[in-house]
Design an enzyme around this catalytic site. Structure first.
Site, PDB file in Angstrom:
ATOM      1  CE1 TYR A   1      -0.899  -8.777  -1.153  1.00 27.13           C
ATOM      2  CE2 TYR A   1       0.042 -10.565  -2.682  1.00 27.13           C
ATOM      3  CZ  TYR A   1      -0.438  -9.236  -2.338  1.00 27.13           C
ATOM      4  OH  TYR A   1       0.224  -8.429  -3.170  1.00 27.13           O
TER       5      TYR A   1
ATOM      6  NE  ARG B   1      -8.043  -2.355 -17.748  1.00 29.20           N
ATOM      7  CZ  ARG B   1      -8.016  -1.772 -16.361  1.00 29.20           C
ATOM      8  NH1 ARG B   1      -7.022  -0.341 -16.379  1.00 29.20           N
ATOM      9  NH2 ARG B   1      -8.134  -2.522 -15.681  1.00 29.20           N
TER      10      ARG B   1
ATOM     11  NE  ARG C   1      11.143  -9.998  -0.099  1.00 31.12           N
ATOM     12  CZ  ARG C   1      12.635 -10.109   0.023  1.00 31.12           C
ATOM     13  NH1 ARG C   1      12.597 -11.075   0.826  1.00 31.12           N
ATOM     14  NH2 ARG C   1      13.069  -9.308  -0.980  1.00 31.12           N
TER      15      ARG C   1
ATOM     16  NE  ARG D   1      -2.966  -7.935  -5.551  1.00 28.01           N
ATOM     17  CZ  ARG D   1      -3.445  -7.945  -4.645  1.00 28.01           C
ATOM     18  NH1 ARG D   1      -4.068  -8.341  -3.305  1.00 28.01           N
ATOM     19  NH2 ARG D   1      -3.622  -6.258  -3.684  1.00 28.01           N
TER      20      ARG D   1
ATOM     21  CG  ASP E   1      -6.602  -5.748  -1.730  1.00 27.40           C
ATOM     22  OD1 ASP E   1      -5.531  -5.417  -1.629  1.00 27.40           O
ATOM     23  OD2 ASP E   1      -6.848  -6.015  -3.125  1.00 27.40           O
TER      24      ASP E   1
ATOM     25  NE  ARG F   1       4.190  -0.893  -3.931  1.00 28.95           N
ATOM     26  CZ  ARG F   1       3.732  -1.621  -3.589  1.00 28.95           C
ATOM     27  NH1 ARG F   1       2.604  -1.355  -4.617  1.00 28.95           N
ATOM     28  NH2 ARG F   1       3.665  -3.096  -2.449  1.00 28.95           N
TER      29      ARG F   1
ATOM     30  CD  GLU G   1       6.429  -0.926  -1.018  1.00 33.86           C
ATOM     31  OE1 GLU G   1       5.899   0.821  -1.392  1.00 33.86           O
ATOM     32  OE2 GLU G   1       6.026  -1.921  -0.832  1.00 33.86           O
TER      33      GLU G   1
HETATM   34  P1  FAD Z   1      -2.570  -5.401   9.809  1.00 38.87           P
HETATM   35  O1  FAD Z   1      -2.911  -3.691   9.532  1.00 38.87           O
HETATM   36  O2  FAD Z   1      -1.539  -5.475   9.790  1.00 38.87           O
HETATM   37  O3  FAD Z   1      -2.878  -4.476  11.317  1.00 38.87           O
HETATM   38  C1  FAD Z   1      -2.543  -5.733  12.573  1.00 38.87           C
HETATM   39  C2  FAD Z   1      -2.183  -4.311  13.675  1.00 38.87           C
HETATM   40  O4  FAD Z   1      -1.751  -5.061  14.992  1.00 38.87           O
HETATM   41  C3  FAD Z   1      -1.158  -3.490  13.591  1.00 38.87           C
HETATM   42  O5  FAD Z   1      -1.313  -2.515  13.918  1.00 38.87           O
HETATM   43  C4  FAD Z   1      -0.046  -3.749  14.489  1.00 38.87           C
HETATM   44  O6  FAD Z   1       1.196  -3.278  14.774  1.00 38.87           O
HETATM   45  C5  FAD Z   1      -1.348  -4.790  15.314  1.00 38.87           C
HETATM   46  N1  FAD Z   1      -0.682  -5.859  16.467  1.00 38.87           N
HETATM   47  C6  FAD Z   1      -0.278  -7.312  15.522  1.00 38.87           C
HETATM   48  N2  FAD Z   1       0.626  -7.921  16.883  1.00 38.87           N
HETATM   49  C7  FAD Z   1       0.475  -7.497  18.294  1.00 38.87           C
HETATM   50  C8  FAD Z   1       1.017  -8.351  20.031  1.00 38.87           C
HETATM   51  N3  FAD Z   1       1.549  -9.222  19.830  1.00 38.87           N
HETATM   52  N4  FAD Z   1       0.994  -6.952  20.117  1.00 38.87           N
HETATM   53  C9  FAD Z   1      -0.136  -5.782  19.665  1.00 38.87           C
HETATM   54  N5  FAD Z   1      -0.540  -5.453  19.214  1.00 38.87           N
HETATM   55  C10 FAD Z   1      -0.211  -6.620  17.528  1.00 38.87           C
HETATM   56  N6  FAD Z   1      -4.742  -2.837   0.899  1.00 38.87           N
HETATM   57  C11 FAD Z   1      -5.649  -1.783  -0.330  1.00 38.87           C
HETATM   58  O7  FAD Z   1      -7.067  -2.488   0.099  1.00 38.87           O
HETATM   59  N7  FAD Z   1      -4.991  -1.452  -0.699  1.00 38.87           N
HETATM   60  C12 FAD Z   1      -3.797  -1.008  -1.178  1.00 38.87           C
HETATM   61  O8  FAD Z   1      -3.259  -0.174  -1.761  1.00 38.87           O
HETATM   62  C13 FAD Z   1      -2.829  -1.800  -0.556  1.00 38.87           C
HETATM   63  N8  FAD Z   1      -2.057  -0.933  -0.119  1.00 38.87           N
HETATM   64  C14 FAD Z   1      -0.454  -2.805   0.731  1.00 38.87           C
HETATM   65  C15 FAD Z   1       0.296  -1.463   0.886  1.00 38.87           C
HETATM   66  C16 FAD Z   1       1.842  -2.597   1.310  1.00 38.87           C
HETATM   67  C17 FAD Z   1       2.995  -2.214   1.427  1.00 38.87           C
HETATM   68  C18 FAD Z   1       1.187  -3.725   2.279  1.00 38.87           C
HETATM   69  C19 FAD Z   1       2.456  -4.119   3.231  1.00 38.87           C
HETATM   70  C20 FAD Z   1      -0.339  -4.353   2.248  1.00 38.87           C
HETATM   71  C21 FAD Z   1      -1.281  -2.735   1.831  1.00 38.87           C
HETATM   72  N9  FAD Z   1      -2.734  -3.184   1.276  1.00 38.87           N
HETATM   73  C22 FAD Z   1      -3.584  -2.434   0.942  1.00 38.87           C
HETATM   74  C23 FAD Z   1      -3.626  -4.141   2.395  1.00 38.87           C
HETATM   75  C24 FAD Z   1      -3.977  -3.405   3.328  1.00 38.87           C
HETATM   76  O9  FAD Z   1      -2.839  -2.887   4.568  1.00 38.87           O
HETATM   77  C25 FAD Z   1      -4.376  -4.759   4.865  1.00 38.87           C
HETATM   78  O10 FAD Z   1      -5.785  -5.045   3.836  1.00 38.87           O
HETATM   79  C26 FAD Z   1      -4.369  -3.868   5.794  1.00 38.87           C
HETATM   80  O11 FAD Z   1      -3.990  -3.270   6.688  1.00 38.87           O
HETATM   81  C27 FAD Z   1      -5.064  -5.547   7.257  1.00 38.87           C
HETATM   82  O12 FAD Z   1      -5.624  -5.059   8.440  1.00 38.87           O
HETATM   83  P2  FAD Z   1      -5.177  -5.889   9.357  1.00 38.87           P
HETATM   84  O13 FAD Z   1      -5.689  -5.189  10.727  1.00 38.87           O
HETATM   85  O14 FAD Z   1      -5.470  -7.294   9.039  1.00 38.87           O
HETATM   86  O15 FAD Z   1      -3.647  -5.787  10.021  1.00 38.87           O
HETATM   87  N1  UDP Z   2       3.836  -6.765 -10.390  1.00 40.86           N
HETATM   88  C1  UDP Z   2       4.566  -6.961 -10.755  1.00 40.86           C
HETATM   89  N2  UDP Z   2       4.833  -5.278 -11.897  1.00 40.86           N
HETATM   90  C2  UDP Z   2       4.385  -4.361 -11.047  1.00 40.86           C
HETATM   91  C3  UDP Z   2       3.585  -4.051 -10.122  1.00 40.86           C
HETATM   92  C4  UDP Z   2       3.545  -5.763 -10.054  1.00 40.86           C
HETATM   93  O1  UDP Z   2       5.715  -8.015 -11.882  1.00 40.86           O
HETATM   94  O2  UDP Z   2       5.350  -3.329 -11.447  1.00 40.86           O
HETATM   95  C5  UDP Z   2       3.301  -8.669  -9.761  1.00 40.86           C
HETATM   96  C6  UDP Z   2       4.666  -8.403  -8.332  1.00 40.86           C
HETATM   97  O3  UDP Z   2       4.198  -9.577  -7.919  1.00 40.86           O
HETATM   98  C7  UDP Z   2       3.627  -7.939  -7.044  1.00 40.86           C
HETATM   99  C8  UDP Z   2       2.321  -8.424  -8.050  1.00 40.86           C
HETATM  100  O4  UDP Z   2       2.703  -8.066  -9.506  1.00 40.86           O
HETATM  101  O5  UDP Z   2       3.665  -9.224  -5.590  1.00 40.86           O
HETATM  102  C9  UDP Z   2       0.481  -7.984  -7.094  1.00 40.86           C
HETATM  103  O6  UDP Z   2       1.338  -6.577  -7.742  1.00 40.86           O
HETATM  104  P1  UDP Z   2       0.637  -5.369  -6.350  1.00 40.86           P
HETATM  105  O7  UDP Z   2       0.352  -3.869  -6.465  1.00 40.86           O
HETATM  106  O8  UDP Z   2      -1.142  -5.855  -6.209  1.00 40.86           O
HETATM  107  O9  UDP Z   2       0.549  -5.227  -5.089  1.00 40.86           O
HETATM  108  P2  UDP Z   2       0.656  -4.812  -3.818  1.00 40.86           P
HETATM  109  O10 UDP Z   2       0.423  -3.176  -3.846  1.00 40.86           O
HETATM  110  O11 UDP Z   2      -0.384  -5.894  -2.629  1.00 40.86           O
HETATM  111  O12 UDP Z   2       2.115  -4.938  -3.163  1.00 40.86           O
END
Ligand code: FAD
Ligand code: UDP
Length: 372
Positions: free
Chosen positions: A354, A181, A254, A177, A356, A285, A306
């Site tokens: 995984y 460039r 994780r 991902r 987005d 981060r 984080e």
């Molecule tokens: P979730 O957001 O996990 O929602 C699931 C919900 O179900 C939660 O509120 C949970 O409490 C609830 N739930 C679970 N089990 C139960 C239960 N038993 N009873 C009642 N409720 C329950 N995506 C991007 O596009 N850009 C980003 O910059 C980005 N950054 C991220 C950074 C981090 C640290 C993480 C972890 C993810 C990131 N993502 C990002 C991904 C993004 O968070 C997810 O794609 C999106 O939130 C997924 O939505 P979801 O509804 O599948 O899950």
């Molecule tokens: N990654 C890395 N160095 C960085 C940023 C990301 O090696 O500075 C790798 C790492 O394995 C990470 C993956 O690229 O899990 C995807 O990064 P991204 O920023 O897309 O992760 P997310 O925001 O989903 O945690």
């Protein structure tokens, strides 16, 4: 779907993106919907909270980006986005590098000033790994893509901290991902549309869920039977292994710990996201939330570190681990999920994917299209 004597047409477990988008669509098609979530707020991992005019991303930086025009149009119904462009900086043992891997990064690494010089340097770095024609793991993928300098400085330490595993034990797709460039372009994403909700994610979810019945602080597993009886259709966005009482074994995840503090400073790091790519710094981060929005004027700043963490019982399953062992186990759960009548498994935890944000929205919209 026939209307029954039941109180709702759908019970939706999870007020994250999948559950909320599906709920909006179902209600707009005249269905009776109840959304529950065990957390105290809506938004799932995209949730945010306004503090001192700063929108604090409670579960890590969430930058919306997409190449799907229809998804972009959809989210713009519920919020205006600002013109934020994610340009994170990597800190390796005190030295700074631009991300993603681009001419600025190669200049800082090697002093090269032209694409031709960078290309020659990269070709020489990659040559040592030319025998790897089909990378089998993340380390091999990174070395064939970028050579050892980029790998050792910007990938290895971060990746092994983040995943708690050796890079040789991780699937290559995790870093596929990351853009690579030969231009001076620090935009982390390649999608055409990008931004942060101008008035925050909480406001976005409030509008998305406007008029929809929601019960927070409600764990599906605490009241599974009565909740299941409220409707003929269940949308489940929690953990798929938990839904089936772990009968095939537990999937691995994780986790993360977020440590947030308010500093009496106007500007702490000058950018929204700094990645710490060495192995020694315990966090991956540091987010400075005010930089997500140029209009977030405040004399203070809110900063979140984080920390990657083992997933133990009671922890939040932030990331699924799509290695071959877990993918194989999930494939078995998927068979159970497909056979489960009246239940749709959607989103990151239920599909063990995984995802987005934009892909989750697209998937929820596609599923909602099937509502009759
Ligand atoms: P979730 O957001 O996990 O929602 C699931 C919900 O179900 C939660 O509120 C949970 O409490 C609830 N739930 C679970 N089990 C139960 C239960 N038993 N009873 C009642 N409720 C329950 N995506 C991007 O596009 N850009 C980003 O910059 C980005 N950054 C991220 C950074 C981090 C640290 C993480 C972890 C993810 C990131 N993502 C990002 C991904 C993004 O968070 C997810 O794609 C999106 O939130 C997924 O939505 P979801 O509804 O599948 O899950
Ligand atoms: N990654 C890395 N160095 C960085 C940023 C990301 O090696 O500075 C790798 C790492 O394995 C990470 C993956 O690229 O899990 C995807 O990064 P991204 O920023 O897309 O992760 P997310 O925001 O989903 O945690």
């Amino acid at each position: 779907m026939k209307s029954t004597s039941k109180k709702y047409d759908y019970v939706i477990v999870g007020a994250g993106l999948f559950g909320s988008v599906f709920a909006r669509e179902a209600v707009d098609k005249g269905k009776r919907v109840l959304v529950i979530d065990k957390r105290l707020r809506t938004g799932g991992n995209c949730a945010s909270e306004m503090r001192d005019n700063i929108d604090v991303h409670l579960y890590g930086a969430h930058i919306f980006h997409t190449d799907y025009e229809d998804v972009w149009a959809y989210v713009n119904r519920f919020t205006r986005f600002n013109n934020f462009i994610n340009s994170p900086v990597a800190n390796f043992k005190g030295k700074l590098y631009n991300l993603p891997f681009n001419m600025n990064t190669f200049y800082a690494l090697w002093g090269v000033t032209t694409p031709q010089e960078a290309h020659s340097k990269l070709t020489a770095q990659r040559a040592a790994y030319a025998h790897i024609t089909d990378p089998k793991n993340l380390e091999e993928k990174a070395l064939t893509l970028a050579g050892s300098d980029v790998y050792e400085t910007l990938i290895k330490g971060y990746t092994e901290k983040q995943w708690g595993r050796k890079a040789t034990e991780l699937p290559p797709f995790i870093i596929s991902r990351l853009p690579f460039r030969l231009t001076f372009d620090n935009n982390y994403f390649t999608d055409r549309f990008q931004g942060i909700p101008q008035d925050g994610y909480a406001a976005f979810f409030n509008r998305l869920l406007d008029g929809i019945e929601i019960k927070l602080n409600t764990d599906f597993f605490a009241d599974r039977k009565p909740l299941g009886q409220l409707a003929d259709n269940l949308i489940f966005t929690g953990r798929v292994d938990e839904y089936f009482d772990f009968r095939l074994g537990a999937l691995e995840y994780r986790s993360l710990n977020f440590v947030t503090e308010t500093l009496a400073l106007e500007n702490f790091q000058g950018v929204a996201v700094v990645n710490y790519t060495d192995a020694e710094t315990p966090y991956t981060r540091v987010i400075e939330h005010k930089h997500f929005r140029a209009d977030a004027k405040s004399a203070q700043t809110v900063v979140t570190k984080e920390y990657p963490a083992e997933f133990v019982s009671g922890a939040e399953p932030y990331y699924v681990i799509n290695d071959s062992k877990n993918n194989a186990l999930y494939a078995e759960y998927k068979k159970l999920a497909d056979a489960e009548k009246g239940v749709l498994f959607g989103g990151r935890l239920a599909e063990y994917r995984y995802y987005d944000m934009d892909d989750v929205i697209l998937s929820a919209l596609q599923e909602a299209k099937k509502i009759r």
